[in-house]
Design a protein around this motif. Structure first.
Motif, mmCIF file in Angstrom:
data_model
loop_
_atom_site.group_PDB
_atom_site.id
_atom_site.type_symbol
_atom_site.label_atom_id
_atom_site.label_comp_id
_atom_site.label_asym_id
_atom_site.label_seq_id
_atom_site.Cartn_x
_atom_site.Cartn_y
_atom_site.Cartn_z
ATOM 1 N N UNK A 75 0.859 -1.174 0.000
ATOM 2 C CA UNK A 75 0.000 0.000 0.000
ATOM 3 C C UNK A 75 0.900 1.230 0.000
ATOM 4 N N UNK A 76 0.309 2.403 -0.117
ATOM 5 C CA UNK A 76 1.097 3.640 -0.191
ATOM 6 C C UNK A 76 1.753 3.954 1.153
ATOM 7 N N UNK A 77 3.005 4.386 1.110
ATOM 8 C CA UNK A 77 3.711 4.668 2.353
ATOM 9 C C UNK A 77 3.200 5.931 3.049
ATOM 10 N N UNK A 78 2.434 6.770 2.324
ATOM 11 C CA UNK A 78 1.855 7.957 2.950
ATOM 12 C C UNK A 78 0.920 7.590 4.088
ATOM 13 N N UNK A 79 0.394 6.369 4.064
ATOM 14 C CA UNK A 79 -0.504 5.921 5.138
ATOM 15 C C UNK A 79 0.215 5.892 6.485
ATOM 16 N N UNK A 80 1.478 5.518 6.493
ATOM 17 C CA UNK A 80 2.232 5.423 7.756
ATOM 18 C C UNK A 80 2.291 6.781 8.433
ATOM 19 N N UNK A 81 2.675 7.817 7.690
ATOM 20 C CA UNK A 81 2.764 9.166 8.258
ATOM 21 C C UNK A 81 1.396 9.668 8.703
ATOM 22 N N UNK A 82 0.329 9.271 7.977
ATOM 23 C CA UNK A 82 -1.018 9.685 8.361
ATOM 24 C C UNK A 82 -1.366 9.153 9.750
ATOM 25 N N UNK A 83 -1.086 7.878 10.003
ATOM 26 C CA UNK A 83 -1.399 7.289 11.310
ATOM 27 C C UNK A 83 -0.522 7.902 12.400
ATOM 28 N N UNK A 84 0.774 8.080 12.101
ATOM 29 C CA UNK A 84 1.659 8.718 13.074
ATOM 30 C C UNK A 84 1.075 10.057 13.535
ATOM 31 N N UNK A 85 0.570 10.839 12.585
ATOM 32 C CA UNK A 85 0.040 12.155 12.928
ATOM 33 C C UNK A 85 -1.296 12.111 13.635
ATOM 34 N N UNK A 86 -2.082 11.041 13.423
ATOM 35 C CA UNK A 86 -3.422 10.962 14.025
ATOM 36 C C UNK A 86 -3.413 10.400 15.439
ATOM 37 N N UNK A 87 -2.361 9.677 15.827
ATOM 38 C CA UNK A 87 -2.331 9.077 17.170
ATOM 39 C C UNK A 87 -2.469 10.127 18.258
ATOM 40 N N UNK A 88 -1.646 11.184 18.282
ATOM 41 C CA UNK A 88 -1.829 12.182 19.342
ATOM 42 C C UNK A 88 -3.181 12.887 19.274
ATOM 43 N N UNK A 89 -3.753 13.017 18.059
ATOM 44 C CA UNK A 89 -5.053 13.679 17.936
ATOM 45 C C UNK A 89 -6.145 12.869 18.627
ATOM 46 N N UNK A 90 -6.183 11.554 18.395
ATOM 47 C CA UNK A 90 -7.238 10.755 18.997
ATOM 48 C C UNK A 90 -7.048 10.656 20.508
ATOM 49 N N UNK A 91 -5.798 10.580 20.945
ATOM 50 C CA UNK A 91 -5.539 10.506 22.389
ATOM 51 C C UNK A 91 -6.036 11.766 23.097
ATOM 52 N N UNK A 92 -5.928 12.899 22.416
ATOM 53 C CA UNK A 92 -6.333 14.182 23.006
ATOM 54 C C UNK A 92 -7.734 14.605 22.589
ATOM 55 N N UNK A 93 -8.504 13.639 22.029
ATOM 56 C CA UNK A 93 -9.884 13.915 21.621
ATOM 57 C C UNK A 93 -9.986 15.072 20.632
ATOM 58 N N UNK A 94 -9.002 15.182 19.767
ATOM 59 C CA UNK A 94 -9.046 16.192 18.716
ATOM 60 C C UNK A 94 -9.634 15.568 17.446
ATOM 61 N N UNK A 95 -10.068 16.425 16.548
ATOM 62 C CA UNK A 95 -10.715 15.935 15.333
ATOM 63 C C UNK A 95 -9.721 15.226 14.425
ATOM 64 N N UNK A 96 -10.102 14.031 13.934
ATOM 65 C CA UNK A 96 -9.317 13.254 12.998
ATOM 66 C C UNK A 96 -9.961 13.377 11.621
ATOM 67 N N UNK A 97 -9.162 13.773 10.630
ATOM 68 C CA UNK A 97 -9.655 13.860 9.249
ATOM 69 C C UNK A 97 -9.469 12.511 8.606
ATOM 70 N N UNK A 98 -10.549 11.959 8.050
ATOM 71 C CA UNK A 98 -10.473 10.597 7.495
ATOM 72 C C UNK A 98 -9.838 10.561 6.113
ATOM 73 N N UNK A 99 -9.876 11.650 5.380
ATOM 74 C CA UNK A 99 -9.251 11.665 4.053
ATOM 75 C C UNK A 99 -7.743 11.798 4.175
ATOM 76 N N UNK A 100 -7.017 11.092 3.276
ATOM 77 C CA UNK A 100 -5.556 11.241 3.288
ATOM 78 C C UNK A 100 -4.975 10.930 1.903
#
Length: 490
Positions: free
Chosen positions: A465-490
């Motif tokens: 799969x595309x390697x851009x997915x890895x960076x997307x998850x890395x960036x979303x982990x702190x957002x979900x932990x802090x109850x911040x909005x996660x954008x589903x498009x990437x």
């Protein structure tokens, strides 16, 4: 004066009527001269053959081939051609020839005392058919060319005579048949009761590195199975994987758009099977399907596609080679050439979120475990509680994050012979289920080709799969932990 006018009017009417009759008579077809429009032949027919069906013993046909129809013993109107025994018959094709020999009438005499029969195709007839009666008598009809004008009439004559007639082409069409015209071209059974339902199918052949086995999923028993939440069909080999629903619908539909255009050979030999590329077929199909209440099985083997889009086809246990095509389905995928990478779902794994006890996300920098608890399941108050290290995570934030982590799609099929370095994952998801008897599913991502990462599902790598997915998850982990909005498009 009035009387004279009245008589004049009556006279004019009579004259008009006589003129009308004269015009009709003048336009009637001549009975003894050939016309370019044989459709205008007299309605008076001329009996050429008038036989009793029960009195016919055999029927001899001579056209481009020679063969004989023999009445089957102890039957009313069943016939066989001995060298076609054991082959699938077109229903009623034998009996219809017998019936057409019982009664044949001409629409018109074209010419008498004909010296040049060749102009009608009767010097060397296109077909000569003889009914041999039980008393030994013989009754023959000789068939020539179709008459010009496009009116569906054909020239015929009786043996030893020089009178040429025209008959309806449909009345003698059965007399023009060759052996292969009696062999059925039906390669599956389908009623008018609606769309057939596929139970299972296996696709193989030299065009595929391994067989693709697909089975229907029982929705009542599939809940909690990470591979069956997305499709009604499950690939069980070469790997356990959902099908791409759209693609498999196209593939299964194409089976019933497959038609036969020609009988190439019958009572085939091993040499013929090899000649047409069917000893090691390019594509094979075994399918079980239901049509109404009936269950049917197909077993095909097919050659490579020819330049005209046709291919050679055999059905298991039927010693006939057909030329077949797959008709216009407006689809890009069909059973003849579909590959695993195309029919497999592009999504890697789809655990149903309400069946999960925990989701753990691991990166090179740490491990993040999210615990899930479903409350008031099946009621209007149903709610999913999520906690990370004892902290409540909002349901909306986590569900958007969950949509991201199950969202990557396959890009390229990995060559099974390729040596991969799977020692240091860039990212790993572990799905634990509320059903403790079910083993966790693990999805890991490893460095791959340029702009790609390898995806291992429970230790098995099939796609990238595309390697851009890895960076997307890395960036979303702190957002979900802090109850911040996660954008589903990437």
């Amino acid at each position: 004066m009035k009387k004279q006018i009245r008589n004049l009017i009556i006279g004019l009417v009579i004259v008009a009527a006589l003129v009308g009759v004269l015009l009709v008579v003048m336009n009637l077809p001549e009975q003894q001269e050939e016309s370019s429009s044989t459709a205008s032949a007299s309605t008076t027919t001329i009996k050429l053959l008038e036989l009793t069906l029960d009195d016919i013993e055999t029927i001899e046909v001579k056209n481009t081939e020679e063969y004989t129809l023999v009445r089957e013993p102890n039957t009313d109107n069943e016939w066989i051609i001995e060298d076609l025994e054991g082959l699938p018959k077109i229903k009623n094709s034998y009996a219809m020839l017998a019936l057409s020999m019982c009664s044949l009438s001409a629409q018109k005499v074209i010419a008498e005392d004909v010296t040049d029969l060749g102009q009608y195709g009767l010097a060397e007839p296109v077909s000569v058919v003889t009914a041999v009666m039980k008393d030994g008598s013989r009754h023959t009809i000789e068939i020539g060319n179709e008459a010009p004008g496009g009116n569906n009439y054909t020239y015929v004559k009786l043996p030893g005579e020089s009178t040429v007639y025209v008959v309806s082409t449909s009345d003698v069409s059965r007399m023009l048949q060759v052996r292969t015209d009696y062999i059925s071209t039906d390669i599956f059974t389908l009623s008018d009761e609606g769309t057939p339902s596929v139970v299972n199918c296996t696709l193989g052949g030299t065009s595929r590195t391994s067989e693709i086995k697909i089975e229907v999923v029982d929705a009542q028993t599939s809940s909690g199975d990470a591979y069956t939440g997305y499709s009604n069909y499950l690939i069980t080999s070469p790997s356990k994987r959902d099908t791409n629903t759209t693609v498999f619908d196209e593939v299964s539909t194409s089976v019933f758009y497959t038609t036969v255009s020609e009988i190439v050979a019958y009572h085939v030999t091993d040499e013929q099977i090899a000649e047409y590329g069917l000893d090691e077929p390019y594509s094979t199909l075994q399918m079980t399907y239901m049509d109404g209440e009936e269950t049917y099985h197909l077993d095909y083997r097919a050659s490579e596609m020819q330049g005209d889009g046709s291919f050679y086809l055999m059905i298991d246990d039927v010693p006939v080679i057909y030329r077949a095509t797959i008709g216009e389905t407006e689809y890009g995928n069909n059973w003849h050439n579909i590959q695993y990478a195309t029919v497999a779902s592009r999504l890697f794994i789809l655990p149903y979120i309400n069946d999960l006890a925990a989701v753990t996300v691991e990166t090179p920098d740490g491990s993040y475990r999210f615990e899930l608890t479903l409350v008031d399941a099946g009621t209007d108050d149903e709610k999913l509680n999520i906690h990370y290290e004892g902290k409540a995570i909002t349901e909306d934030a986590f569900k958007k994050f969950y949509q991201v982590i199950i969202g990557p799609t396959s890009e390229q099929l990995v060559d099974p012979s390729e040596e991969l370095d799977l020692t240091s994952p860039l990212l790993t998801f572990t799905y634990e289920y509320t059903d403790s008897s079910k083993q966790p599913d693990v999805v890991s991502f490893y460095k791959g080709p340029v702009r790609q990462v390898y995806v291992a599902v429970n230790g098995e790598v099939e796609f990238t799969t595309r390697d851009a997915f890895i960076d997307k998850v890395y960036g979303d982990i702190p957002k979900v932990i802090n109850n911040e909005e996660v954008i589903t498009d990437w």
